[in-house]
Design an enzyme around this catalytic site. Structure first.
Site, PDB file in Angstrom:
ATOM      1  N   ASP A  48       0.821  -1.213   0.000  1.00  0.00           N
ATOM      2  CA  ASP A  48       0.000   0.000   0.000  1.00  0.00           C
ATOM      3  C   ASP A  48       0.855   1.264   0.000  1.00  0.00           C
ATOM      4  O   ASP A  48       2.023   1.250   0.392  1.00  0.00           O
ATOM      5  CB  ASP A  48      -0.893   0.037   1.250  1.00  0.00           C
ATOM      6  CG  ASP A  48      -2.052  -0.936   1.184  1.00  0.00           C
ATOM      7  OD1 ASP A  48      -2.090  -1.759   0.251  1.00  0.00           O
ATOM      8  OD2 ASP A  48      -2.915  -0.877   2.076  1.00  0.00           O
ATOM      9  N   ASP A  49       0.222   2.364  -0.417  1.00  0.00           N
ATOM     10  CA  ASP A  49       0.723   3.740  -0.229  1.00  0.00           C
ATOM     11  C   ASP A  49       1.818   4.165  -1.188  1.00  0.00           C
ATOM     12  O   ASP A  49       2.439   5.207  -0.992  1.00  0.00           O
ATOM     13  CB  ASP A  49       1.189   3.970   1.212  1.00  0.00           C
ATOM     14  CG  ASP A  49       0.061   3.868   2.217  1.00  0.00           C
ATOM     15  OD1 ASP A  49      -1.099   3.694   1.792  1.00  0.00           O
ATOM     16  OD2 ASP A  49       0.330   3.965   3.424  1.00  0.00           O
ATOM     17  N   HIS A  99      -6.239   2.861  -4.212  1.00  0.00           N
ATOM     18  CA  HIS A  99      -6.139   3.100  -2.766  1.00  0.00           C
ATOM     19  C   HIS A  99      -6.547   4.539  -2.427  1.00  0.00           C
ATOM     20  O   HIS A  99      -6.060   5.107  -1.446  1.00  0.00           O
ATOM     21  CB  HIS A  99      -4.703   2.825  -2.315  1.00  0.00           C
ATOM     22  CG  HIS A  99      -4.542   2.590  -0.830  1.00  0.00           C
ATOM     23  ND1 HIS A  99      -5.404   1.805  -0.096  1.00  0.00           N
ATOM     24  CD2 HIS A  99      -3.600   3.049   0.055  1.00  0.00           C
ATOM     25  CE1 HIS A  99      -5.003   1.776   1.161  1.00  0.00           C
ATOM     26  NE2 HIS A  99      -3.927   2.528   1.287  1.00  0.00           N
ATOM     27  N   HIS A 103      -5.817   9.303   0.360  1.00  0.00           N
ATOM     28  CA  HIS A 103      -5.722   8.436   1.538  1.00  0.00           C
ATOM     29  C   HIS A 103      -6.458   8.983   2.767  1.00  0.00           C
ATOM     30  O   HIS A 103      -5.935   8.985   3.877  1.00  0.00           O
ATOM     31  CB  HIS A 103      -4.249   8.200   1.900  1.00  0.00           C
ATOM     32  CG  HIS A 103      -4.004   6.964   2.723  1.00  0.00           C
ATOM     33  ND1 HIS A 103      -4.203   6.921   4.083  1.00  0.00           N
ATOM     34  CD2 HIS A 103      -3.558   5.734   2.382  1.00  0.00           C
ATOM     35  CE1 HIS A 103      -3.892   5.725   4.543  1.00  0.00           C
ATOM     36  NE2 HIS A 103      -3.493   4.979   3.532  1.00  0.00           N
ATOM     37  N   HIS A 193       3.933  -2.169   3.051  1.00  0.00           N
ATOM     38  CA  HIS A 193       3.879  -0.817   2.476  1.00  0.00           C
ATOM     39  C   HIS A 193       5.155  -0.500   1.709  1.00  0.00           C
ATOM     40  O   HIS A 193       6.256  -0.712   2.220  1.00  0.00           O
ATOM     41  CB  HIS A 193       3.674   0.226   3.574  1.00  0.00           C
ATOM     42  CG  HIS A 193       2.367   0.097   4.295  1.00  0.00           C
ATOM     43  ND1 HIS A 193       2.156  -0.875   5.253  1.00  0.00           N
ATOM     44  CD2 HIS A 193       1.208   0.799   4.189  1.00  0.00           C
ATOM     45  CE1 HIS A 193       0.906  -0.761   5.715  1.00  0.00           C
ATOM     46  NE2 HIS A 193       0.316   0.241   5.078  1.00  0.00           N
TER      47      HIS A 193
END
Length: 237
Positions: A48-49, A99, A103, A193
Site C-alpha cells: 500500500d501507499d 487506494h 488516503h 507498504h
C-alpha cells in the site's frame, strides 16, 4: 435494571460496529476478499501507499530476482507525481489497485468525497498505466456500509488482508518479519507498504529487506506467491 441491560448491549453493539469498520477480515459492512483458500500453499504479497521513490523500484528488483508477482494499491496523488514508477510496476507484470487519491479515512467522509477519491485515483492510474485491475482497498481498511457499496457501483472489488507486518513504523526488519511469520498460513494475504500516506519518500528499506527474507523462506517451504486476482481465481475454480 432493564434499562442498564439495554445500555450495556447498546455500548457493546457500538463497540463491535466500530471494530468491524476497521477490522481487515470483518464482513459486517460489506463483503470483501481478505484471504485465499487455506488448503492451498499460496501467499499474496500486497503493498500500500506507493508509488514511492526509491523503495518501490527497490522492491521491484527483489520481486524480479525471485520471479514473484505482487499486488500494489496506489495513492492517486503519488501516481500523479511519479507516473513513471507506476508504469514500471505495471510493465514488470504486477497488479495495480485503487487506494484512493489522498488516503483519507473513509468512515468519516461524505458519499461525494468517497466517490471523488475513488474516481480520481482511477483516473490517475489510467493516465499512468492504462488498463489496470478493478481492485480497491480503503485506507487503513476503514469503511462503513456505503464505502464498499459505492466501490462496487463504480465497478471495483474490495480487497482487505489477514496478515500485516506493521511495517509503517517498525523498529527493525526483524520486527516486521516476526509479525508476518506468526500469522502466515495457506491463503495468506499479507499487508506491507512501499510508501507512506503522510508524505512521499517514506523510508521503506526495512520492508524491502523483509520481503527478500519472506520469499526465500516460504518458497523453501513449498509456498507459491501469487497476485490477488490469481488467488481469487483459485477459490472460484
Amino acid at each position: 435494571m432493564f434499562g442498564l441491560a439495554i445500555g450495556v448491549v447498546t455500548v457493546a453493539g457500538a463497540g463491535a460496529a466500530t471494530y468491524q469498520s476497521m477490522a481487515p477480515t470483518g464482513q459486517w459492512f460489506g463483503k470483501n476478499f481478505c484471504r485465499g483458500n487455506t488448503e492451498f500453499k499460496q501467499i499474496a504479497l500486497t503493498f500500500d501507499d506507493g508509488p514511492n521513490d526509491p523503495y518501490t523500484l527497490d522492491l521491484l528488483d527483489v520481486l524480479a530476482r525471485h520471479d514473484v508477482r505482487a499486488t500494489f494499491f496506489m495513492i492517486g496523488r503519488y501516481v500523479r507525481q511519479h507516473p513513471d514508477i507506476a508504469a514500471e510496476v505495471a510493465q514488470r507484470g504486477h497488479i495495480i489497485g485503487n487506494h484512493t487519491f489522498t488516503h483519507p479515512l473513509l468512515t468519516i467522509q461524505s458519499m461525494s468525497r468517497i466517490r471523488d477519491e475513488i474516481t480520481h485515483c482511477s483516473a490517475a492510474l489510467t493516465d499512468a498505466v492504462g488498463e489496470h485491475s478493478n481492485l480497491f482497498r480503503p485506507p487503513w481498511g476503514g469503511r462503513r456500509p456505503v464505502v464498499f457499496k459505492l466501490a462496487r457501483q463504480l465497478g471495483l472489488e474490495p480487497v482487505m488482508w489477514n496478515v500485516t507486518g506493521y511495517d509503517w513504523n517498525a523498529p527493525s526488519a526483524d520486527y516486521i518479519d516476526q509479525k508476518v511469520s506468526r500469522r502466515v498460513r495457506g491463503g495468506a494475504v499479507v499487508l506491507l507498504h512501499d510508501g507512506g500516506h503522510a508524505a512521499f519518500g517514506a523510508d521503506r528499506s526495512k520492508t524491502v529487506e523483509v520481503v527478500d527474507r519472506i520469499i526465500i523462506r516460504y518458497k523453501a517451504e513449498g509456498y507459491e506467491f501469487v497476485t490477488i486476482p490469481q488467488m481469487i481465481r483459485g477459490i472460484q475454480s
